[in-house]
Enzyme design. Structure first.
Site, PDB file in Angstrom:
ATOM      1  N   HIS A 174       0.836  -1.207   0.000  1.00  4.79           N
ATOM      2  CA  HIS A 174       0.000   0.000   0.000  1.00  4.79           C
ATOM      3  C   HIS A 174       0.862   1.244   0.000  1.00  4.79           C
ATOM      4  O   HIS A 174       1.930   1.283   0.585  1.00  4.79           O
ATOM      5  CB  HIS A 174      -0.959   0.015   1.197  1.00  4.79           C
ATOM      6  CG  HIS A 174      -0.283  -0.225   2.508  1.00  4.79           C
ATOM      7  ND1 HIS A 174       0.092  -1.486   2.919  1.00  4.79           N
ATOM      8  CD2 HIS A 174       0.087   0.617   3.491  1.00  4.79           C
ATOM      9  CE1 HIS A 174       0.655  -1.413   4.114  1.00  4.79           C
ATOM     10  NE2 HIS A 174       0.682  -0.141   4.486  1.00  4.79           N
ATOM     11  N   HIS A 176       0.889   5.205   1.099  1.00  8.04           N
ATOM     12  CA  HIS A 176       0.239   6.227   1.918  1.00  8.04           C
ATOM     13  C   HIS A 176       0.354   7.539   1.147  1.00  8.04           C
ATOM     14  O   HIS A 176       1.457   7.915   0.744  1.00  8.04           O
ATOM     15  CB  HIS A 176       0.962   6.424   3.250  1.00  8.04           C
ATOM     16  CG  HIS A 176       0.986   5.239   4.156  1.00  8.04           C
ATOM     17  ND1 HIS A 176       0.194   5.159   5.283  1.00  8.04           N
ATOM     18  CD2 HIS A 176       1.726   4.089   4.133  1.00  8.04           C
ATOM     19  CE1 HIS A 176       0.448   4.011   5.920  1.00  8.04           C
ATOM     20  NE2 HIS A 176       1.374   3.354   5.244  1.00  8.04           N
TER      21      HIS A 176
END
Ligand code: 5GP
Length: 188
Positions: A174, A176
């Site tokens: 992922h 951010h």
């Protein structure tokens, strides 16, 4: 051997040991009465803050290491449940390959996570292979789209925590996307 840095596990552990509450009569009474001891008795405010910072960092690293140990189990992560809508999230952007949603514990006024919908072995960036090149590009492009949608194009930061020592806690790659405040450098 390199000197221990302020963020090294050895520095944090030795600092934690040095600062943890000692068994004074006051602490003993608190312990026996079942109340949480937040800092050693007699420490001044800056020391108390340092103590909390160190214990938080030790906790964060310990849970990151525990998460890293579970990686190869192939078990679904919390993000799989977000993709399947089993767990609700606030979606900011979505296409056929990626999903972007607000972080549950935002570190900035804008804090969005962008994930590939298919993990396909991408537990972390360090596991990337040639076959992932397209999705990696899609994730980065989605970061730009999210920044525009969130009105932070003028200044934003994209972060990928990779591995336990970077405090990665969810093993589904992922990005951010952070913004809406001054992003200082160097990061912590
Ligand atoms: P990491 O520490 O692995 O780089 O980042 C994981 C991020 O996932 C953290 O910032 C954490 O707040 C976020 N997170 C963990 N669980 C959930 C959840 O259930 N929902 C959302 N929206 N974010 C989550």
């Amino acid at each position: 051997m390199a000197a221990a840095t302020v963020s090294s596990p050895w520095f944090l552990l030795s600092s934690y040991r040095a600062l943890r509450p000692r068994t004074t009569p006051a602490n003993l009474i608190l312990r026996l009465s079942g109340r949480r001891i937040r800092a050693p008795v007699g420490l001044t405010a800056p020391h108390t803050r340092l103590f909390r910072h160190i214990t938080h960092a030790v906790d964060e690293e310990a849970s990151a290491r525990a998460a890293a140990a579970r990686v190869d189990s192939g078990a679904p992560t919390i993000f799989d449940k977000i993709i399947s809508k089993e767990i609700p999230s606030t979606v900011v952007y979505e296409d056929d390959k990626v999903l972007a949603f607000r972080d549950i514990n935002p570190q900035a006024p804008v804090h969005v996570l962008i994930i590939p919908k298919q993990r396909d072995g991408l537990t972390e960036l360090g596991k990337a292979d040639h076959r992932h090149e397209e999705v990696l590009g899609r994730l980065l492009y989605a970061a730009k789209v999210v920044a525009e949608k969130e009105g932070i194009s003028e200044g934003f930061r994209v972060v990928i925590n990779n591995g336990a020592s970077a405090c990665q806690s969810v093993y589904h790659l992922h990005l951010h996307v952070l913004g809406g405040r001054l992003m200082k450098w160097p990061p912590g």
